[in-house]
Design a protein around this motif. Structure first.
Motif, PDB file in Angstrom:
ATOM      1  N   GLY A  62       0.786  -1.232   0.000  1.00 34.50           N
ATOM      2  CA  GLY A  62       0.000   0.000   0.000  1.00 34.50           C
ATOM      3  C   GLY A  62       0.812   1.272   0.000  1.00 34.50           C
ATOM      4  O   GLY A  62       0.249   2.372   0.076  1.00 34.50           O
ATOM      5  N   LYS A  63       2.149   1.165  -0.105  1.00 37.14           N
ATOM      6  CA  LYS A  63       3.013   2.340  -0.088  1.00 37.14           C
ATOM      7  C   LYS A  63       3.676   2.528  -1.445  1.00 37.14           C
ATOM      8  O   LYS A  63       4.095   1.571  -2.091  1.00 37.14           O
ATOM      9  N   LEU A  64       3.773   3.802  -1.860  1.00 34.51           N
ATOM     10  CA  LEU A  64       4.375   4.141  -3.138  1.00 34.51           C
ATOM     11  C   LEU A  64       5.846   4.495  -2.983  1.00 34.51           C
ATOM     12  O   LEU A  64       6.227   5.197  -2.043  1.00 34.51           O
ATOM     13  N   ASP A  65       6.659   4.011  -3.904  1.00 34.64           N
ATOM     14  CA  ASP A  65       8.088   4.332  -3.880  1.00 34.64           C
ATOM     15  C   ASP A  65       8.587   4.507  -5.310  1.00 34.64           C
ATOM     16  O   ASP A  65       7.965   4.051  -6.276  1.00 34.64           O
ATOM     17  N   LEU A 112      11.916  14.014  -2.587  1.00 37.62           N
ATOM     18  CA  LEU A 112      10.665  13.285  -2.844  1.00 37.62           C
ATOM     19  C   LEU A 112       9.853  13.124  -1.559  1.00 37.62           C
ATOM     20  O   LEU A 112       8.628  13.289  -1.562  1.00 37.62           O
ATOM     21  N   LYS A 113      10.524  12.839  -0.463  1.00 33.37           N
ATOM     22  CA  LYS A 113       9.828  12.694   0.813  1.00 33.37           C
ATOM     23  C   LYS A 113       9.302  14.043   1.319  1.00 33.37           C
ATOM     24  O   LYS A 113       8.176  14.137   1.802  1.00 33.37           O
ATOM     25  N   ALA A 114      10.127  15.065   1.170  1.00 31.56           N
ATOM     26  CA  ALA A 114       9.729  16.391   1.650  1.00 31.56           C
ATOM     27  C   ALA A 114       8.484  16.904   0.926  1.00 31.56           C
ATOM     28  O   ALA A 114       7.667  17.621   1.498  1.00 31.56           O
ATOM     29  N   ASN A 115       8.354  16.519  -0.330  1.00 29.80           N
ATOM     30  CA  ASN A 115       7.196  16.938  -1.122  1.00 29.80           C
ATOM     31  C   ASN A 115       6.069  15.902  -1.094  1.00 29.80           C
ATOM     32  O   ASN A 115       5.128  15.999  -1.886  1.00 29.80           O
ATOM     33  N   GLN A 116       6.207  14.921  -0.201  1.00 28.58           N
ATOM     34  CA  GLN A 116       5.202  13.877  -0.016  1.00 28.58           C
ATOM     35  C   GLN A 116       4.889  13.147  -1.322  1.00 28.58           C
ATOM     36  O   GLN A 116       3.736  12.807  -1.628  1.00 28.58           O
TER      37      GLN A 116
END
Length: 469
Positions: free
Chosen positions: A234-237, A462-466
């Motif tokens: 269920g998680k996008l990477d 990428l993480k900072a911009n969700q």
């Protein structure tokens, strides 16, 4: 070979235009309606297309007339010569009304979120043509279903996939084997750069060029990494932003540093990339399977005795012994909610999958691109130059077979895709992620930042911009 359309959220004018026009009245509407009640509305469509249509503005007019001849539908086909993404965005945002639009699967989710598109699920389910598995295989519809299982787009063609494409004649000339591993690819590309494969006595060739980061899946295959997004638990990477990608970026930087990677790769568009390949400047590119045949056909038309031979490759083998190629997002027809003639629009979409629709989208215009006598087709000089592609180089339907067969090299390329290719996962936020990926990928490849640091920064952004979970 597919259209990537970037749509902004300024679509209010588009959404409101139908309502504003419908609300205008001078008080004489009833009388007008009564006087026109017995008249049959002329079937006409306004269509916007990125690749389907004529090759020139003049030929586009012939294309419109051919649709009219074959269907009785008068068509105004808006086919911009360039910058399709921006022009479609501007047209929708300004409230222009179209009956049919050609877009990519990537775009559908954005337009659905904005309420721009009419759902076609019920029409598709009740269509004898589109439900015929000989016309479109049933499993293919899963490609275009949204999360709520609705269908908003109908295929314009069979969308192939991308792969490394090599000058096979150069491999033969230099007595090289087809590369399998990333090391093999390095050795082949180095030879293309240093061993004068074009035979002109000059050091003026490169091993590889690309159109930016366009379709490098065949090289990231060496690390078992899928392009764009993957979803797990269920998680996008984004696999290209993981540590496993570092060796591939280092490999690409080595090519650039040693002059094996053509220096303008980062700013090339696909046209410049294709031209370098066709004019003996570079021995390998990353592009669509259909173009294997188009390259071979183009050079053969220019010189019947040419030794030029393009060939599709499976890419670099991964740690699990498998190859990983990408299949393109489907290219589809969609119908906006403010279409003037939605029923006629769907009639056209169904017709597009008939024999006549397929012939027009591939061979082109009768007596211009081809002649036909008793079911026997012959391409004109113009038709040969157009290489059986007016937006539909391949199609799903088994009810009409290509009368000329496939162009040289395409059958083998398609066989590789069937064996090794799968669809990318392209959520609506992909365009934002792509900017970050490209920025730091280029820094790594150009040597502006160590690959490990570039990947770290990429992931942080990428993480900072969700954009990843």
């Amino acid at each position: 070979m597919y259209i990537k359309v970037k749509i902004t959220r300024s679509l209010s004018a588009f959404m409101l235009s139908g309502g504003v026009l419908a609300g205008c009245s001078d008080g004489g509407g009833n009388a007008g309606a009564q006087s026109d009640a017995g008249k049959q509305e002329e079937k006409s469509l306004r269509i916007m297309s990125g690749v389907i249509g004529g090759k020139t503005p003049e030929e586009n007019v012939l294309f419109e007339k051919e649709i009219d001849r074959l269907t009785g539908i008068k068509v105004n086909l808006d086919k911009p010569a360039s910058d399709y993404d921006q022009k479609l965005m501007a047209a929708i945002s300004s409230g222009e009304k179209f009956d049919v639009l050609q877009v990519s699967k990537e775009t559908i989710n954005k337009l659905v979120d904005q309420g721009v598109l009419a759902p076609l699920t019920d029409k598709v389910k009740s269509s004898k043509t589109l439900q015929d598995p000989e016309v479109i295989p049933a499993q293919e519809w899963d490609q275009v279903r949204t999360k709520d299982r609705q269908i908003y787009g109908v295929f314009t063609k069979y969308q192939g996939g991308t792969m490394p494409i090599v000058r096979n004649d150069w491999l033969k000339k230099l007595n090289l084997q087809e590369p399998k591993t990333l090391d093999d690819y390095y050795n082949v590309l180095k030879a293309f750069t240093e061993q004068d494969p074009d035979g002109n006595g000059k050091k003026d060739t490169y091993g590889l060029t690309t159109a930016g980061m366009y379709e490098l899946q065949g090289f990231f295959s060496a690390a078992g990494l899928k392009q764009r997004y993957v979803e797990k638990d269920g998680k996008l990477d984004v696999p290209y932003s993981t540590d496993a990608a570092i060796p591939v970026y280092e490999w690409l930087h080595r090519l650039y540093k040693e002059g094996i990677l053509e220096p303008n790769f980062a700013t090339n568009d696909s046209g410049k990339m294709r031209n370098l390949f066709l004019t003996d400047r570079v021995g390998m590119i990353t592009y669509w399977d259909a173009w294997v045949g188009m390259f071979n056909n183009t050079r053969k038309e220019q010189d019947p005795h040419t030794q030029f031979e393009a060939k599709g490759l499976a890419g670099a083998v991964g740690p699990d012994g498998k190859h990983m190629l990408g299949r393109g997002d489907p290219d589809v027809w969609v119908v906006p909610v403010n279409a003037g003639q939605p029923e006629t629009a769907f009639e056209f979409i169904e017709w597009w999958h008939s024999k006549d629709g397929i012939v027009l989208g591939s061979m082109g215009i009768r007596d211009h691109d081809y002649t036909e006598n008793g079911g026997k087709y012959e391409l004109t000089k113009t038709g040969k130059e157009h290489a059986m592609d007016h937006g539909v180089p391949f199609w799903y339907s088994k009810k009409f077979q290509n009368p000329f067969g496939l162009l040289p090299g395409v059958k083998e390329a398609q066989a590789l895709l069937e064996k090794h290719a799968s669809l990318e996962l392209t959520p609506a936020k992909w365009a934002d992620a792509e900017k970050i990926i490209n920025e730091y990928s280029f820094k790594a490849i150009l040597g502006e930042m160590p690959a490990a640091e570039a990947v770290k920064k990429m992931r942080e952004q990428l993480k900072a911009n969700q954009l990843i979970d």
